[in-house]
Scaffold this motif. Sequence first.
Motif, mmCIF file in Angstrom:
data_model
loop_
_atom_site.group_PDB
_atom_site.id
_atom_site.type_symbol
_atom_site.label_atom_id
_atom_site.label_comp_id
_atom_site.label_asym_id
_atom_site.label_seq_id
_atom_site.Cartn_x
_atom_site.Cartn_y
_atom_site.Cartn_z
ATOM 1 N N ARG A 1 100.224 -4.452 72.792
ATOM 2 C CA ARG A 1 98.989 -4.558 73.576
ATOM 3 C C ARG A 1 98.685 -6.006 73.978
ATOM 4 O O ARG A 1 98.137 -6.271 75.041
ATOM 5 N N GLU B 1 99.262 -0.250 78.430
ATOM 6 C CA GLU B 1 98.497 0.674 79.279
ATOM 7 C C GLU B 1 99.216 0.828 80.614
ATOM 8 O O GLU B 1 98.790 0.317 81.648
ATOM 9 N N HIS C 1 96.420 -5.474 79.017
ATOM 10 C CA HIS C 1 96.871 -4.749 77.820
ATOM 11 C C HIS C 1 98.188 -4.080 78.187
ATOM 12 O O HIS C 1 98.212 -3.077 78.899
ATOM 13 N N HIS D 1 92.400 -0.558 83.025
ATOM 14 C CA HIS D 1 92.858 -0.280 81.655
ATOM 15 C C HIS D 1 93.075 1.221 81.504
ATOM 16 O O HIS D 1 92.725 2.016 82.369
ATOM 17 N N SER D 2 93.607 1.608 80.332
ATOM 18 C CA SER D 2 93.647 3.023 80.007
ATOM 19 C C SER D 2 93.521 3.164 78.485
ATOM 20 O O SER D 2 93.866 2.235 77.764
HETATM 21 ZN ZN LIG Z 1 92.852 -1.994 77.700
#
Ligand SMILES: [Zn+2]
Length: 428
Positions: free
Chosen positions: A236, A185, A182, A309-310
């Motif tokens: 994203r 992130e 993503h 991820h974040s």
């Molecule tokens: Zn993510």
Amino acid sequence: MKIWAIVLLTAAAVCAKHEKYIGWKSYIVQPSTLEQVKALHLLEPTLELDFLSHATTSREGVVLVKPEHQADFIAALAKLEVEYKVHAENIKEKLDYDDFLIERRNREIRARNGRSLPYDNYQTLEAIDAYLDEIAAKYPDTVTLVEPAKSFEGRTIKYLKISTTNFEDDSKPVIFIDGGIHSREWISPPTVTYAIHKLTEDVTDPDLLDNFDWIILPIVNPDGYKYSHDTDRFWRKTRSTDQHTLGFFCPGVDGNRNYDFAWNTAGTSNNPCTEIFAGSKPLSEIETQVVAEIMKTYLPRMTLYLTMHSFGSMILYPWGHDGSLSQQALALHTVGINMAEAIHERALPNFPRYQVGNSALVIQYAAAGAAEDYAHSLGVPLSYTYELPGLSRDMWGFHLDPAYIPQVCEETWAGIIVGARRSRELFG
Ligand SMILES: [Zn+2]
């Protein structure tokens, strides 16, 4: 020069950037019931909401809202009786200020150390790629640079294999860490490149080299990452345009909905213009194919897979597509707790405590086709999504001040160490 003057000058220099986000706002939402959580998700398509982090009954979420939908969004929240407050009043200004912080930190680090590295600031794709090249050249006895494929737009996807035995000792467990699927992130790639640093330039735990082979892929989605830096900060997805007839209008696939397990059955969309479009078929994206190929190649020895991820301070495990527990649920949970405890020992007091659990249960939202589920379905016993912290004083999320990056890298590495050692004890 006064700080505010520097801010204004820098803002003027970058004012052409982030124009898309003029008038956009982000909101903190705090549902108190599961019905409210579900109702918020139902608003997603009609109001074109973008959940930067999922709201649950125990953790507030952050939602990005276009100007034309803000009044309807507030009205809907009032009707649902969901608590909210404005998170960022002016997204463009916030992003301009983020750029200023990044540039200021680069200047400070260059003045101190001569150069800024991928794990001490948010870096460009080019800087991260150069770091991988440099480490491979500097440590030829243990590091191999692999360039398995080109991304959709033709960028080289790169990862490092780190091993004292050239991956030839079949008794060693393999640990696989990836980041940047993503693209927005941005805190993810620093934690992955920091793992490279700790396995090459600054080895403080030699057992991690003696006892394991490592595969480390900091940027799964280079096209998206580049686009998030140059054009659209909140990009994203991938950047593919061949997945449907409207490809050039709404490019990209959500890489973490594209894996070949229970594909497109929950938490996804067939609308290619949404952030959670699962693609035209499982593993439609070259970027997810690369990850899948690594998993399959090293499967018999792969004891731990981590995908970074974040944000949200969570360690999540399968099955995320339906919330059921796998046969390895006990091991997944206990090792998840072990990793979270190691992180807590080093975390700052103002960082939220990590939550550990089944993906769908913790975020109260099932999502199919995620890497963590896919790895586990192939047979990787310990497979986790890390949702890294997003706190910076009172400002959550993707605006995490880069000054916090070393802290996040160090505490995350503490979790990785424990995860690796526990995976060897249980499955090595
Ligand atoms: Zn993510």
